[in-house]
Design an enzyme around this catalytic site. Structure first.
Site, PDB file in Angstrom:
ATOM      1  N   LYS A 121       3.369 -26.122 -27.566  1.00 37.76           N
ATOM      2  CA  LYS A 121       3.691 -24.736 -27.199  1.00 37.76           C
ATOM      3  C   LYS A 121       4.986 -24.269 -27.829  1.00 37.76           C
ATOM      4  O   LYS A 121       5.109 -23.108 -28.213  1.00 37.76           O
ATOM      5  CB  LYS A 121       3.782 -24.596 -25.673  1.00 37.76           C
ATOM      6  CG  LYS A 121       2.439 -24.511 -24.990  1.00 37.76           C
ATOM      7  CD  LYS A 121       2.608 -23.848 -23.638  1.00 37.76           C
ATOM      8  CE  LYS A 121       1.299 -23.685 -22.924  1.00 37.76           C
ATOM      9  NZ  LYS A 121       1.488 -23.149 -21.563  1.00 37.76           N
ATOM     10  N   LYS A 204      -9.529 -27.785 -28.617  1.00 36.84           N
ATOM     11  CA  LYS A 204      -9.869 -27.540 -27.213  1.00 36.84           C
ATOM     12  C   LYS A 204     -10.252 -26.075 -27.008  1.00 36.84           C
ATOM     13  O   LYS A 204      -9.633 -25.201 -27.618  1.00 36.84           O
ATOM     14  CB  LYS A 204      -8.623 -27.878 -26.382  1.00 36.84           C
ATOM     15  CG  LYS A 204      -8.835 -27.944 -24.899  1.00 36.84           C
ATOM     16  CD  LYS A 204      -7.529 -28.212 -24.175  1.00 36.84           C
ATOM     17  CE  LYS A 204      -6.602 -27.015 -24.217  1.00 36.84           C
ATOM     18  NZ  LYS A 204      -5.470 -27.057 -23.275  1.00 36.84           N
ATOM     19  N   LYS A 207      -7.935 -20.232 -23.692  1.00 35.35           N
ATOM     20  CA  LYS A 207      -7.845 -18.770 -23.568  1.00 35.35           C
ATOM     21  C   LYS A 207      -6.914 -18.193 -24.624  1.00 35.35           C
ATOM     22  O   LYS A 207      -6.942 -17.002 -24.897  1.00 35.35           O
ATOM     23  CB  LYS A 207      -7.418 -18.356 -22.162  1.00 35.35           C
ATOM     24  CG  LYS A 207      -6.159 -19.002 -21.632  1.00 35.35           C
ATOM     25  CD  LYS A 207      -6.017 -18.726 -20.128  1.00 35.35           C
ATOM     26  CE  LYS A 207      -5.267 -19.839 -19.435  1.00 35.35           C
ATOM     27  NZ  LYS A 207      -5.400 -19.852 -17.995  1.00 35.35           N
TER      28      LYS A 207
HETATM   29  P1  TYM Z   1      -4.176 -24.618 -17.167  1.00 34.84           P
HETATM   30  O1  TYM Z   1      -3.904 -23.370 -16.429  1.00 34.84           O
HETATM   31  O2  TYM Z   1      -3.947 -24.638 -18.639  1.00 34.84           O
HETATM   32  O3  TYM Z   1      -5.665 -25.093 -16.940  1.00 34.84           O
HETATM   33  C1  TYM Z   1      -6.204 -25.221 -15.637  1.00 34.84           C
HETATM   34  C2  TYM Z   1      -7.164 -26.390 -15.552  1.00 34.84           C
HETATM   35  O4  TYM Z   1      -8.227 -26.244 -16.486  1.00 34.84           O
HETATM   36  C3  TYM Z   1      -8.333 -27.421 -17.273  1.00 34.84           C
HETATM   37  N1  TYM Z   1      -8.773 -27.051 -18.628  1.00 34.84           N
HETATM   38  C4  TYM Z   1      -9.780 -27.661 -19.269  1.00 34.84           C
HETATM   39  N2  TYM Z   1     -10.602 -28.661 -18.896  1.00 34.84           N
HETATM   40  C5  TYM Z   1     -11.553 -29.040 -19.786  1.00 34.84           C
HETATM   41  N3  TYM Z   1     -11.686 -28.472 -21.020  1.00 34.84           N
HETATM   42  C6  TYM Z   1     -10.879 -27.467 -21.436  1.00 34.84           C
HETATM   43  N4  TYM Z   1     -11.024 -26.915 -22.626  1.00 34.84           N
HETATM   44  C7  TYM Z   1      -9.865 -27.028 -20.535  1.00 34.84           C
HETATM   45  N5  TYM Z   1      -8.898 -26.052 -20.605  1.00 34.84           N
HETATM   46  C8  TYM Z   1      -8.246 -26.103 -19.434  1.00 34.84           C
HETATM   47  C9  TYM Z   1      -6.924 -28.005 -17.286  1.00 34.84           C
HETATM   48  O5  TYM Z   1      -6.934 -29.385 -17.609  1.00 34.84           O
HETATM   49  C10 TYM Z   1      -6.478 -27.738 -15.875  1.00 34.84           C
HETATM   50  O6  TYM Z   1      -6.956 -28.728 -14.993  1.00 34.84           O
HETATM   51  N6  TYM Z   1      -0.174 -27.413 -16.143  1.00 34.84           N
HETATM   52  C11 TYM Z   1      -1.436 -26.945 -15.611  1.00 34.84           C
HETATM   53  C12 TYM Z   1      -1.304 -26.145 -14.340  1.00 34.84           C
HETATM   54  C13 TYM Z   1      -0.584 -26.845 -13.232  1.00 34.84           C
HETATM   55  C14 TYM Z   1      -1.100 -27.907 -12.452  1.00 34.84           C
HETATM   56  C15 TYM Z   1      -0.078 -28.200 -11.500  1.00 34.84           C
HETATM   57  C16 TYM Z   1      -2.281 -28.633 -12.461  1.00 34.84           C
HETATM   58  C17 TYM Z   1       0.651 -26.538 -12.771  1.00 34.84           C
HETATM   59  N7  TYM Z   1       0.969 -27.355 -11.712  1.00 34.84           N
HETATM   60  C18 TYM Z   1      -0.231 -29.215 -10.571  1.00 34.84           C
HETATM   61  C19 TYM Z   1      -2.428 -29.641 -11.522  1.00 34.84           C
HETATM   62  C20 TYM Z   1      -1.424 -29.927 -10.583  1.00 34.84           C
HETATM   63  C21 TYM Z   1      -2.071 -26.041 -16.655  1.00 34.84           C
HETATM   64  O7  TYM Z   1      -1.413 -25.490 -17.497  1.00 34.84           O
HETATM   65  O8  TYM Z   1      -3.396 -25.847 -16.491  1.00 34.84           O
END
Ligand code: TYM
Length: 342
Positions: A121, A204, A207
């Site tokens: 990022k 991957k 969005k």
């Molecule tokens: P975020 O918002 O990017 O994504 C949310 C969840 O979706 C999953 N994900 C995917 N899984 C499979 N294939 C994909 N292409 C894909 N894109 C996204 C992510 O693995 C995630 O589970 N840092 C985290 C948010 C967060 C969080 C937390 C998660 C903040 N605090 C505490 C768990 C526990 C994030 O950016 O997810």
């Protein structure tokens, strides 16, 4: 899934999603679908719109408000029931940010520098990245540990962050000579823990990809979903009859993984049915399946978004329930650290 070894920690599930605009099929299969399944197994589940994480990169305030409500609608439409799970937005529970500050003093700069998400990022422009983006994983550790959560369902891309959460818990426990924070387990299960771009099987699904054709959005209508799947990049060969035959075929593997995740089957089970078929035949099958599974979700999201006051009420109630857990854990943390007046 293994429960944490016998300890004082009762099993508790926590996970979060950033309201940074638009849910994808990756979010659904990698996270949301698993969230409702875990809830329906009768587990103690807490799910969060991590708005404080979202603002580590610029968010337009009006869009952030809209995205937080839309994401809440996405959770509910995907089967997360606010009567069964705690559903809230992170900024409404101040203990997340308070514990994150303590963890900023526990985590080391070197740990943060090694995070692949930070490297991706911040890119070559790390000097211009926000301090919050650098400290992002410490806030994520706080999200999880302020509930003493033992299990965190996530997609594959979050694995390193959960490992860091364990490092933070272990260092805190060690430095203060306590056994206060649990060693949280990531739950990365199912056929679609890493859904890939429909245009490039090495990337991957995200969005933030500039090409809308690379992803399926939960708000896409049936025609758009079918068109994107029809146009998805593939190779000219027929589908193999077992998983091994997908090894060097990332695009084919991705579509089969998506099919398997939607039907709750293993890749081998799917290939036993569709092995030998050409993509001309398999893609319409996948498109029909995706439309059948996703259309009710997008319809329900739109319906829920008609009543933002109700969404706000759900979030406020969830925050109250969350604080019943976080306030005593933060108080105890402050006592352990030696902060007077906790
Ligand atoms: P975020 O918002 O990017 O994504 C949310 C969840 O979706 C999953 N994900 C995917 N899984 C499979 N294939 C994909 N292409 C894909 N894109 C996204 C992510 O693995 C995630 O589970 N840092 C985290 C948010 C967060 C969080 C937390 C998660 C903040 N605090 C505490 C768990 C526990 C994030 O950016 O997810």
């Amino acid at each position: 899934m293994t429960d944490a070894p016998a300890s004082q920690f009762t099993p508790r599930v926590f996970s979060g999603i950033q309201p940074s605009g638009g849910l994808t099929l990756g979010n659904y299969l990698g996270a949301l679908k698993r969230f409702s399944e875990m809830q329906n197994e009768g587990r103690d589940c807490i799910y969060c719109m991590v708005d404080l994480h979202a603002i580590t990169v610029w968010q337009d305030p009006d869009k952030l408000r809209h995205n937080t409500r839309e994401l809440t609608a996405g959770f509910i439409a995907s089967g997360v029931d606010p009567e069964k799970s705690i559903l809230f937005n992170q900024s409404a529970v101040p203990e997340h940010a308070q514990l994150a500050w303590i963890f900023n003093t526990v985590a080391r700069m070197g740990w943060m520098q090694r995070m692949t998400q930070w490297k991706d990022k911040a890119g070559k422009n790390a000097e211009k990245a926000s301090l919050g983006l650098f400290a992002y994983p410490a806030l994520m550790a706080a999200d999880i540990l302020v509930y003493h959560a033992t299990h965190v369902p996530v997609g594959e891309d979050q694995k390193q962050h959960i490992e860091l959460t364990r490092d933070v818990a272990a260092k805190f426990n060690h430095d203060y000579g306590v056994d206060f924070f649990p060693m949280t387990e990531p739950v990365i299960e199912g056929a679609a823990t890493r859904v890939m771009s429909l245009r490039d099987g090495s990337k991957k699904m995200s969005k933030s990809d500039p090409s809308d054709a690379s992803r399926i959005n939960l708000t896409d209508d049936a025609d758009t979903i079918a068109k994107k799947i029809r146009k998805a990049k593939t190779d000219p060969d027929a589908l193999p009859s077992e998983a091994k035959g997908l090894e060097d075929r990332p695009e084919a593997r991705n579509l089969v993984n998506i099919y398997a995740a939607f039907t709750n089957k293993t890749v081998d089970q799917v290939l036993a049915e569709v092995g030998g078929k050409q993509f001309g035949e398999f893609k319409p099958m996948l498109a029909d399946l995706a439309v059948a599974k996703l259309s009710p979700i997008s319809t329900e999201m739109a319906r829920l978004l008609d009543d933002t006051a109700e969404i706000d009420r759900i979030l406020a109630r969830g925050a109250e329930q969350a604080r019943e857990i976080t306030v005593p854990i933060l108080k105890k943390t402050y006592e352990i650290v030696g902060l007077v007046g906790a």
